[in-house]
Write a protein that holds these residues in place. Structure first.
Motif, PDB file in Angstrom:
ATOM      1  N   CYS A  96       0.960  -0.642  -4.101  1.00 42.67           N
ATOM      2  CA  CYS A  96       1.816   0.036  -5.342  1.00 42.67           C
ATOM      3  C   CYS A  96       3.441  -0.150  -5.595  1.00 42.67           C
ATOM      4  O   CYS A  96       3.950  -0.775  -5.154  1.00 42.67           O
ATOM      5  CB  CYS A  96       1.857   1.175  -4.779  1.00 42.67           C
ATOM      6  SG  CYS A  96       0.173   1.923  -3.253  1.00 42.67           S
TER       7      CYS A  96
ATOM      8  N   TYR B 266       4.173   5.251  -6.758  1.00 48.62           N
ATOM      9  CA  TYR B 266       3.185   5.479  -7.707  1.00 48.62           C
ATOM     10  C   TYR B 266       1.688   5.127  -6.258  1.00 48.62           C
ATOM     11  O   TYR B 266       1.798   4.227  -6.355  1.00 48.62           O
ATOM     12  CB  TYR B 266       2.869   4.780  -8.938  1.00 48.62           C
ATOM     13  CG  TYR B 266       3.600   5.240  -9.739  1.00 48.62           C
ATOM     14  CD1 TYR B 266       3.680   5.860 -10.848  1.00 48.62           C
ATOM     15  CD2 TYR B 266       5.095   5.093 -10.068  1.00 48.62           C
ATOM     16  CE1 TYR B 266       4.100   6.526 -11.719  1.00 48.62           C
ATOM     17  CE2 TYR B 266       5.589   4.847 -11.153  1.00 48.62           C
ATOM     18  CZ  TYR B 266       5.840   5.818 -11.416  1.00 48.62           C
ATOM     19  OH  TYR B 266       6.354   6.497 -12.630  1.00 48.62           O
ATOM     20  N   ASP B 267       0.511   5.855  -6.648  1.00 48.30           N
ATOM     21  CA  ASP B 267      -0.580   5.838  -5.808  1.00 48.30           C
ATOM     22  C   ASP B 267      -1.095   4.660  -6.706  1.00 48.30           C
ATOM     23  O   ASP B 267      -0.872   4.537  -8.001  1.00 48.30           O
ATOM     24  CB  ASP B 267      -1.497   6.499  -5.525  1.00 48.30           C
ATOM     25  CG  ASP B 267      -1.670   7.376  -6.587  1.00 48.30           C
ATOM     26  OD1 ASP B 267      -2.144   6.592  -7.537  1.00 48.30           O
ATOM     27  OD2 ASP B 267      -2.680   8.010  -6.344  1.00 48.30           O
TER      28      ASP B 267
ATOM     29  N   ILE C 123       4.645  15.733  -3.056  1.00 46.53           N
ATOM     30  CA  ILE C 123       3.329  14.671  -4.603  1.00 46.53           C
ATOM     31  C   ILE C 123       3.039  15.230  -5.451  1.00 46.53           C
ATOM     32  O   ILE C 123       2.634  16.298  -5.588  1.00 46.53           O
ATOM     33  CB  ILE C 123       2.445  15.097  -3.433  1.00 46.53           C
ATOM     34  CG1 ILE C 123       2.648  14.548  -1.902  1.00 46.53           C
ATOM     35  CG2 ILE C 123       1.288  13.621  -3.966  1.00 46.53           C
ATOM     36  CD1 ILE C 123       1.763  14.508  -0.450  1.00 46.53           C
TER      37      ILE C 123
ATOM     38  N   TYR D 281      -1.712  13.924   1.478  1.00 46.82           N
ATOM     39  CA  TYR D 281      -2.333  12.654   0.106  1.00 46.82           C
ATOM     40  C   TYR D 281      -3.804  13.227  -0.404  1.00 46.82           C
ATOM     41  O   TYR D 281      -4.470  13.701  -0.801  1.00 46.82           O
ATOM     42  CB  TYR D 281      -1.976  11.900  -0.568  1.00 46.82           C
ATOM     43  CG  TYR D 281      -1.768  10.923  -1.181  1.00 46.82           C
ATOM     44  CD1 TYR D 281      -2.145  10.657  -2.738  1.00 46.82           C
ATOM     45  CD2 TYR D 281      -2.353   9.632  -0.774  1.00 46.82           C
ATOM     46  CE1 TYR D 281      -2.580   9.538  -3.631  1.00 46.82           C
ATOM     47  CE2 TYR D 281      -3.546   8.812  -1.349  1.00 46.82           C
ATOM     48  CZ  TYR D 281      -3.449   9.138  -3.355  1.00 46.82           C
ATOM     49  OH  TYR D 281      -3.985   7.924  -3.662  1.00 46.82           O
ATOM     50  N   ASP D 282      -4.054  12.493   1.214  1.00 47.87           N
ATOM     51  CA  ASP D 282      -6.153  12.079   1.679  1.00 47.87           C
ATOM     52  C   ASP D 282      -6.817  13.378   1.180  1.00 47.87           C
ATOM     53  O   ASP D 282      -7.303  13.714   0.472  1.00 47.87           O
ATOM     54  CB  ASP D 282      -5.815  11.039   2.614  1.00 47.87           C
ATOM     55  CG  ASP D 282      -5.268   9.926   2.573  1.00 47.87           C
ATOM     56  OD1 ASP D 282      -5.112   9.156   1.106  1.00 47.87           O
ATOM     57  OD2 ASP D 282      -5.129   9.726   3.861  1.00 47.87           O
TER      58      ASP D 282
ATOM     59  N   LYS E  57      -6.730  14.839  -2.569  1.00 45.82           N
ATOM     60  CA  LYS E  57      -6.882  13.597  -3.229  1.00 45.82           C
ATOM     61  C   LYS E  57      -8.189  13.819  -2.540  1.00 45.82           C
ATOM     62  O   LYS E  57      -9.455  13.770  -3.838  1.00 45.82           O
ATOM     63  CB  LYS E  57      -7.109  12.594  -3.130  1.00 45.82           C
ATOM     64  CG  LYS E  57      -6.809  11.804  -3.849  1.00 45.82           C
ATOM     65  CD  LYS E  57      -5.858  10.552  -3.811  1.00 45.82           C
ATOM     66  CE  LYS E  57      -6.232   9.572  -5.005  1.00 45.82           C
ATOM     67  NZ  LYS E  57      -7.619   8.808  -4.660  1.00 45.82           N
TER      68      LYS E  57
ATOM     69  N   ARG F 271       1.031  11.584   3.981  1.00 43.12           N
ATOM     70  CA  ARG F 271      -0.416  10.477   3.752  1.00 43.12           C
ATOM     71  C   ARG F 271      -1.412  11.243   3.950  1.00 43.12           C
ATOM     72  O   ARG F 271      -2.228  11.152   3.371  1.00 43.12           O
ATOM     73  CB  ARG F 271       0.231   8.886   4.756  1.00 43.12           C
ATOM     74  CG  ARG F 271      -1.864   7.803   4.501  1.00 43.12           C
ATOM     75  CD  ARG F 271      -1.349   8.053   3.000  1.00 43.12           C
ATOM     76  NE  ARG F 271      -3.493   8.141   2.719  1.00 43.12           N
ATOM     77  CZ  ARG F 271      -2.752   6.385   2.004  1.00 43.12           C
ATOM     78  NH1 ARG F 271      -2.665   5.048   2.206  1.00 43.12           N
ATOM     79  NH2 ARG F 271      -4.869   7.137   1.381  1.00 43.12           N
TER      80      ARG F 271
ATOM     81  N   ASN G 112       1.034  -1.202  -0.010  1.00 38.39           N
ATOM     82  CA  ASN G 112      -0.046   0.075  -0.006  1.00 38.39           C
ATOM     83  C   ASN G 112       0.568   1.266   0.289  1.00 38.39           C
ATOM     84  O   ASN G 112       1.931   0.922   0.517  1.00 38.39           O
ATOM     85  CB  ASN G 112      -0.485   0.363   1.055  1.00 38.39           C
ATOM     86  CG  ASN G 112       0.231   0.043   2.137  1.00 38.39           C
ATOM     87  OD1 ASN G 112       1.023   0.288   2.792  1.00 38.39           O
ATOM     88  ND2 ASN G 112      -1.400  -1.602   3.146  1.00 38.39           N
ATOM     89  N   ILE G 113       0.157   2.364  -0.505  1.00 33.29           N
ATOM     90  CA  ILE G 113       1.363   3.502   0.005  1.00 33.29           C
ATOM     91  C   ILE G 113       1.710   3.792   0.968  1.00 33.29           C
ATOM     92  O   ILE G 113       3.178   4.475   0.954  1.00 33.29           O
ATOM     93  CB  ILE G 113      -0.094   4.876  -0.663  1.00 33.29           C
ATOM     94  CG1 ILE G 113      -0.502   4.796  -1.148  1.00 33.29           C
ATOM     95  CG2 ILE G 113       0.055   6.487   0.141  1.00 33.29           C
ATOM     96  CD1 ILE G 113      -1.789   5.923  -1.541  1.00 33.29           C
TER      97      ILE G 113
ATOM     98  N   THR H  49      -0.326   3.610 -10.373  1.00 32.50           N
ATOM     99  CA  THR H  49       0.010   2.423 -10.951  1.00 32.50           C
ATOM    100  C   THR H  49      -0.443   1.150 -11.559  1.00 32.50           C
ATOM    101  O   THR H  49      -0.163   1.208 -12.475  1.00 32.50           O
ATOM    102  CB  THR H  49       0.039   1.311  -9.302  1.00 32.50           C
ATOM    103  OG1 THR H  49       0.893   2.557  -8.223  1.00 32.50           O
ATOM    104  CG2 THR H  49       0.645  -0.305  -9.921  1.00 32.50           C
TER     105      THR H  49
ATOM    106  N   HIS I 138       1.920  10.333  -7.833  1.00 39.35           N
ATOM    107  CA  HIS I 138       3.062   9.702  -7.347  1.00 39.35           C
ATOM    108  C   HIS I 138       3.487  10.283  -6.622  1.00 39.35           C
ATOM    109  O   HIS I 138       3.335  11.702  -6.477  1.00 39.35           O
ATOM    110  CB  HIS I 138       3.311   9.488  -9.382  1.00 39.35           C
ATOM    111  CG  HIS I 138       4.271  10.219  -9.062  1.00 39.35           C
ATOM    112  ND1 HIS I 138       4.102  10.800 -10.119  1.00 39.35           N
ATOM    113  CD2 HIS I 138       5.317  10.582  -8.792  1.00 39.35           C
ATOM    114  CE1 HIS I 138       4.261  11.362 -10.551  1.00 39.35           C
ATOM    115  NE2 HIS I 138       5.495  11.952  -9.999  1.00 39.35           N
TER     116      HIS I 138
END
Lengths: 509, 345
Positions: A320, A261-262, A424, A397-398, A401, A394, A237-238, A266, A413
């Motif tokens: 990933c 790559y997420d 990121i 990123y979350d 997103k 993390r 996982n990430i 990926t 990525h």
């Protein structure tokens, strides 16, 4: 300045030569944009960009100084221009004026291998410099994906990063000194970066043509590595992938590339995993995004419904792809590769061998050329990159997103790893029923992404620069530090003619 | 020079020296901002009372004792927050509680406040393995002369315009006062190893140093210095986190020269680094320039020492006068920019 303003055009021609000044419509149209995707959306919406009144091609720093002095005398804006590969609108002549194309300043002035430096003029295209250095057994170690169509001056002006920045650093780590032409039309050379006192290189690097025109740079060079080691890893996982990157960098290792790559990215890259997941709607999406078939209508529908598309992405297995490239002497490359392998096995990563990293290396400069297919299909795509510390990666990123995913399909990525954190790199794509709606969604995606980065205390750009796309967030990102910029601007460009409206700036409406 | 407590209309109660210099010890950022807005003068950031004979008329000493805190430590990012008045020694001591380190901290830096080091902007602690100390500073928060508070993302790298976070670095207090910093740390090395190697002269020694760097063997500190025999001795400490043996093997292969007793390096380490170290300072002045010119500089100086050797630059301690880097009009430009930061009074 109106296009017909003859006094300065005549004076410019007298300065640099008749053929080195153009006021023709094709040139003015060509220099009215760079590779900022929003310009394309403006065009689709029927809006023509502001054109420069003239394009000038000076031959050397002395001519640059004369041009700047002339423009200062006539209060005409100047936009320094390299190869036009910027993706943030940094070279758009939003106030008209003169575009100063520096590509004739392309000489490698001197190479001093014993001192580990090369002095090169600003207009030298990056790939040409790298190839020339390679023939001397050297390398700059700077490999942006735009290397085929970007210049040394552009790299310095935007605080660029190459794909191997984990080992060689960003461009600011390579600058020893600079030759610049100030807004007063004077050519100066900055003190060496290690001289102590005020670090003028840090002031000009990243200034995007607002504080001076960079005409040459002395850069640190490396001997070519004698060995490289490639490895791909499939990580659970990430979190596991980020953990490998963090541990490797904080252990003092210096891989040239660590790139994670997420799950969606990926899938797009096409690792050895996820063949099953690449069926059905996601398969169509991939084919559409990569232009290998699929229907434009289906792609537009998927991108026009980002909540559904992003929801479908959650069906992708969490695995990933992580790429690692180590280099240096044979002993160092092997030791680095072995040490990363030991860390990776500790988080149950699966060794995919050399293939994935070698495949990436073979295509690493091709990424930008896929974007036109998306636009041809009636949709849009863009990227933005942020940077933060390992503990925040993390969460950032979350959050980004989630915020951006309300407007567009988004993937990412993680790359440019350092002991303190990493970048990121978000890629987003969207669609809309009309160009105006598309542009509104595009703007909303950018706004949401940068708002989130600012709120979470991250850097709002890692290597693309500011241009126009980030101008409105610079105040929030820097607080009162923008007064430093104001003081420098007033000192170094007293009449405000150098790339006005950029960095701390006017952003799109 | 003695200091006495006086009431200054602008500063309130402050300490004033006969020279006219003033010292104020703000308790928080607001008080500091008010001080800077209210008075004009060259700022010097220190901790504690000013030292006699180091002031000039009109100077304002900012006593940052209230900004000497260290922490919290981000154990994942290995980053620590420290006030501008915190000393490098205090930061190192706090980091070591969590198994982290700045790398080797020279004795002369141990009691120096962060703000003071940033004001000077000179290379403070070159280390091939751990980096120059100033480069470990990821973010700087400062109060501008006009009282405004700067912001800087805590980030390993950025491309958000010029490096404004470094606006105070090397400005000698003219661009503001450092309130706090975020500093990158390293894990403490479990093992350290020492090396001492003799070379026939400066050219051979400095070339060997470059070969060591190219081989990827990066010492935590190293020192090149002449021996009474006329040779040049390289002493170094290694603490490679990814494998000390690999690192020492690469050094041995790349350096060449004649191996000497590594106990000399260990003794130098104990004498010059850490809390119990002597406050030894390498000889001054310091020449900074290109490697090809460094050999001549070192050879022309009887007591030359090199602690800072990079592929593109060398600092020769004790050699000649510093280059007149600021002589080409940059100092005037800096003065103009700093003046533009001053509030209207």
């Amino acid at each position: 300045m109106p296009p017909s303003a003859p006094p300065i055009v005549d004076a410019l021609r007298a300065c640099v030569g008749e053929r080195q000044v153009s006021t023709t419509p094709p040139d003015r149209v060509a220099y009215a944009r760079d590779l900022w995707p929003r310009s394309q959306l403006d065009r689709l919406a029927g809006e023509a960009p502001q054109r420069p009144a003239a394009v000038v091609w000076p031959a050397d720093a002395a001519q640059v100084a004369e041009v700047v002095a002339l423009c200062r005398q006539h209060r005409v804006p100047i936009v320094p221009f390299g190869a036009g590969s910027g993706v943030c609108g940094g070279t758009l002549p939003i106030h008209g004026g003169v575009v100063l194309d520096l590509k004739r300043l392309k000489a490698v002035r001197q190479l001093r291998p014993a001192d580990g430096i090369v002095e090169v003029e600003a207009g030298c295209v990056g790939e040409r410099l790298e190839r020339w250095l390679n023939r001397q057994g050297l390398s700059l170690g700077h490999f942006p994906s735009s290397i085929l169509c970007s210049t040394v001056g552009g790299w310095v002006a935007t605080r660029s990063a190459g794909q191997c920045s984990s080992r060689y650093g960003k461009i600011e780590d390579m600058v020893v000194d600079l030759e610049v032409v100030g807004g007063d039309g004077v050519v100066r050379r900055t003190p060496r970066a290690d001289a102590g006192g005020v670090d003028w290189n840090a002031i000009y690097v990243g200034s995007e043509g607002t504080l001076g025109v960079i005409t040459a740079a002395t850069l640190r060079v490396q001997r070519l590595p004698t060995a490289q080691a490639f490895r791909g890893w499939r990580v659970p996982n990430i979190e596991a992938g980020v953990e490998i990157m963090r541990r490797a960098m904080q252990a003092g290792l210096r891989p040239s590339v660590l790139r994670l790559y997420d799950p969606l990215d990926t899938l797009m890259v096409g690792s050895d995993g996820d063949r099953k997941a690449a069926k059905g709607p996601l398969h169509s999406l991939k084919q559409g995004l990569l232009g290998k078939g699929g229907s434009g209508r289906g792609l537009r529908w998927a991108l026009g419904h980002p909540r559904l598309s992003n929801g479908a992405v959650r069906l992708i297995p969490p695995g990933c792809l992580l790429l690692a490239v180590s280099e240096g002497s044979a002993a160092e490359a092997r030791a680095t590769d072995d040490a990363i392998a030991a860390i990776a096995r500790g988080v149950q990563a699966e060794d995919l061998g050399e293939g994935p990293a070698r495949a990436w290396l073979a295509h690493r400069y091709a990424v930008s050329f896929k974007q036109s297919r998306i636009y041809a299909a009636g949709a849009f795509v863009d990227t933005f990159e942020v940077a933060t510390t390992w503990g925040e990666v993390r969460g950032l990123y979350d959050a980004v997103k989630a915020a951006v995913g309300r407007h567009v399909l988004v993937m990412a990525h993680f790359s440019h790893a350092y002991p303190g954190g990493c970048s990121i790199y978000f890629t987003f794509a969207g669609a809309g029923p009309t160009p105006q709606v598309m542009r509104a969604r595009y703007d909303a995606a950018w706004q949401a992404g940068l708002d989130t980065a600012v709120t979470r205390g991250a850097a709002i750009a890692h290597h693309h620069g500011v241009g126009l796309s980030r101008g409105r967030h610079m105040g929030a990102a820097h607080g009162e530090a923008q007064r430093w910029f104001g003081a420098l601007k007033a000192t170094l460009d007293p009449d405000g003619i150098l790339n006005p409206g950029k960095v701390f700036s006017e952003a799109p409406p | 020079m003695s200091w006495r407590l006086v009431h200054d209309p602008a500063l309130g109660e402050c300490h004033r020296a006969p020279s006219g210099a003033r010292c104020v010890a703000p308790l928080d950022g607001v008080a500091l901002a008010e001080t800077l807005v209210g008075v004009a003068g060259r700022l010097r950031s220190r901790v504690g009372q000013p030292v006699a004979d180091e002031t000039e008329p009109g100077e304002i000493w900012i006593d940052l004792t209230a900004f000497s805190g260290v922490g919290p430590v981000d154990p994942v990012g290995q980053i620590v927050r420290a006030g501008g008045g915190a000393t490098w020694g205090a930061i190192e001591a706090r980091l070591q509680v969590d198994g982290l380190t700045l790398g080797p901290v020279p004795g002369w830096l141990w009691d120096q406040p962060v703000a003071h080091t940033l004001d000077g902007g000179r290379r403070a602690r070159p280390s091939p393995a751990c980096g120059e100390l100033l480069d470990l500073v990821m973010a700087i928060q400062a109060v501008l002369p006009g009282g405004g508070l700067t912001r800087s993302a805590v980030s390993p790298r950025r491309a958000t315009g010029p490096d404004l976070a470094r606006g105070v670095v090397g400005a000698e207090g003219r661009a503001g006062v450092v309130l706090g910093v975020h500093v990158q740390a390293w894990p403490l090395a479990g093992q350290v190893g020492y090396r001492a190697t003799r070379f026939g002269g400066w050219a051979e020694a400095l070339a060997a140093g470059q070969a060591v760097l190219r081989a990827g063997a990066r010492p935590q500190w190293w020192r090149f210095a002449p021996a009474p025999t006329g040779e040049v001795v390289l002493t170094a400490r290694f603490g490679d986190l990814a494998g000390l043996d690999h690192c020492l093997a690469r050094y041995d292969e790349a350096a060449g020269g004649r191996p000497d007793d590594p106990g000399a390096a260990e003794a130098l380490d104990a004498a010059c680094y850490g809390p119990g170290a002597i406050r030894r300072v390498a000889p001054t002045p310091r020449w900074v320039g290109a490697p090809s010119a460094a050999v001549g500089q070192a050879e022309a100086t009887a007591d030359a020492e090199v602690w800072d050797l990079r592929p593109e630059g060398v600092t020769v301690c004790g050699a000649g006068a510093p280059p007149a880097a600021q002589a080409s009009g940059w100092e005037a430009l800096a003065a103009a920019a700093f003046a533009a930061l001053e509030p209207a009074r």
